[in-house]
Scaffold this active site. Sequence first.
Site, PDB file in Angstrom:
ATOM      1  N   ALA A 373     -58.916  27.082 -27.023  1.00 30.39           N
ATOM      2  CA  ALA A 373     -57.895  26.422 -27.842  1.00 30.39           C
ATOM      3  C   ALA A 373     -57.176  27.384 -28.770  1.00 30.39           C
ATOM      4  CB  ALA A 373     -58.530  25.298 -28.664  1.00 30.39           C
ATOM      5  N   LYS A 377     -49.155  28.793 -32.187  1.00 32.78           N
ATOM      6  CA  LYS A 377     -48.449  27.618 -31.667  1.00 32.78           C
ATOM      7  C   LYS A 377     -47.187  27.242 -32.442  1.00 32.78           C
ATOM      8  CE  LYS A 377     -50.975  24.234 -34.444  1.00 32.78           C
ATOM      9  NZ  LYS A 377     -51.727  22.974 -34.451  1.00 32.78           N
ATOM     10  N   LYS A 419     -44.612  22.453 -24.293  1.00 32.50           N
ATOM     11  CA  LYS A 419     -43.574  23.447 -24.553  1.00 32.50           C
ATOM     12  C   LYS A 419     -43.578  24.571 -23.521  1.00 32.50           C
ATOM     13  CE  LYS A 419     -43.262  22.510 -29.495  1.00 32.50           C
ATOM     14  NZ  LYS A 419     -43.976  21.213 -29.389  1.00 32.50           N
ATOM     15  N   GLY A 460     -50.746  14.891 -36.880  1.00 31.26           N
ATOM     16  CA  GLY A 460     -51.621  15.244 -37.986  1.00 31.26           C
ATOM     17  C   GLY A 460     -52.183  16.641 -37.941  1.00 31.26           C
TER      18      GLY A 460
END
Length: 659
Positions: A373, A377, A419, A460
Amino acid sequence: MTSTASGFFLWFVGRLSRLQKQLILLSIDVLLAPLSLLASYCFLYPASAALATAAAAWPGFVAVTLFAAIGSPLLGIPLIKLKSYEAAGAIKTGLLALFAGVGLWLAKTGTGFALPIAGMLLFILIFMLTMVVARFGLLSLFLLVLRHGQVRRNVVIYGAGSTGTMLASALRSHENIRVVAFVDDSAQVQGMTLMGIKVHPASQLERIVARHDVERVLLAMPSVAVARQATIVRDLLSRGLDVHALPSFAQLVGTEVILDALAPVSPGVFLGRNPVNDLHPATSSAYGGKTILVTGAGGSVGSELCRQLIRYRPARIVLFDVSEIALYQIGREMADCADAAAISFVPVLGNIADSRQVRAVLATYRVDVILHAAAYKHVPLVEANPIAGIVNNVLGTRTLAEAALEEGVKRFILISTDKAVRPTNVMGASKRMAEFVVQDMARRSISTDFSIVRFGNVLGSSGSVVPLFREQIRKGGPVTLTHEDVTRYFMTICEAASLVLIAGGLSMSRGMHEGDLFVLDMGQPIRIRDLAERMIKAAGYTVRCPENPDGHIEMRIIGLRPGEKLHEELLIQPGMLTTPHEKILRVQERGLSRIEMTTALRDLRSAVAVDSADAACRVMETYVEGFRRSDAGPRRSQPVVPVPGRFASRLRHSKIGSS
């Protein structure tokens, strides 16, 4: 009281057991009974005759002492904490005084010593009052010692109704908080004194704050309309005050519906659909008893993956992150999680592009599964720092994937983004290249199962629009939109992490095909303007616009940011295949050939070696469909050049890794 004396007092009280404290309170009650009777005689008779008359009434002294010793524990008076000694405690004290009075009457009837009826009533009154005063005196002494040398925070309660009064009562015995004033908009209560505290109009709040050095206001008016509460909060915040709102006590016990728009609203309510957060039994074997490495473990998605992995009972979770504070926070949270008692958590501070460290971690902890992860970003930041984004997102992924293959990791799951589909920014292009890397590794691998999970924006998460809009609303606006019609796909962090883990389990049971990846069903895209309007209304405000010039919050269009798309996509090529989970779809998209992948990585490393953002972006433009870098961000004109042999050797052992 000196610091030494107060310290000794606290040490002494702290060493007392609960039973010992109760015995002390019982002893006080028992001792006060004969002393109260003696005081009664002193009130009734002259000083010269009082002691002699009291001595003749010794059976009465024995009776009241005995009845107090029996009645106090029967009524549970020693069990009442000093802080909780309120009306109920006073009533029990009165009953004990009456009980002791009955004992006194029985003794007088049996022995006939001198004491009129008025003396018995006087004894009952004195005994009751002395017990109440003794308890409040002990409480005052204890609070005085606790507060000695400590800074007390002065607060104002806004709202003098039942909720505010109960709050003031609860805070009256607090060691570090002092309520200095009530403030209320109602003229009916202004000027009154409640709980010994005066009620002031709101117009005097500024004077009260300055006089008492108030930093915090407690909003205790839950029955007032939400819009009115929001206006009050906005005004208080503009004065630099810290504001805390609380529901009514009736709401806390469930007799009223809680409607507190001032409290944080869960982002999931803005989706317009039911979020997914299920535990998939078929994937339990994928993680149960295994060692899981989570890169970017301190990030929004990474930390939620760690929380949800606990439900699958892995043997060990290796928390890998480049941010010290993020790693510390997730490590502390995991250590404090009661459900994770049987799981080992290993925090590792490091960079995924450091091949030496990555291989050492995988070998040392014998990692079975990697949840990747970690990524840069934020679109504007990566657009302004393309080299850093490429090194982390592309070359770091390659380093980690190669290390996983070499160290025998069984499963590798890349977290990707919408994206990456026909990107218009460096971040999206770098994530598409990362997908190419994993697809290439999947073709080369026999023992390691490589998979990709692609989804849209996470509500969030850090840097997402929800916390941004919430902060802008808290400050009174304006709420900024990049375009009137911009739309995005959204999921909650919870459901994104849940589906990622399930998708990883599905790939493990099915096997990864060439060019295969999973796409999460995110429902219909949401118009960002609609999301902003919902958040403004949820906070109790209205939108200021030509149709409503008196609205609270303005919405301002600032234009699309460099590299930002009006609408995001989830697929490059049409066609999706179903999986055993209805919210997870499988697609087949063409990756790069082995020669193309090798060439692309070589050229990217060459561009990084000479710090040429233009050259690196031209490489991605060659291989990533639809990518054309915008004019924003620093640009350099250096071409891609071959790396000299000596520098190339050094580069292979650096943080960038090797192809």
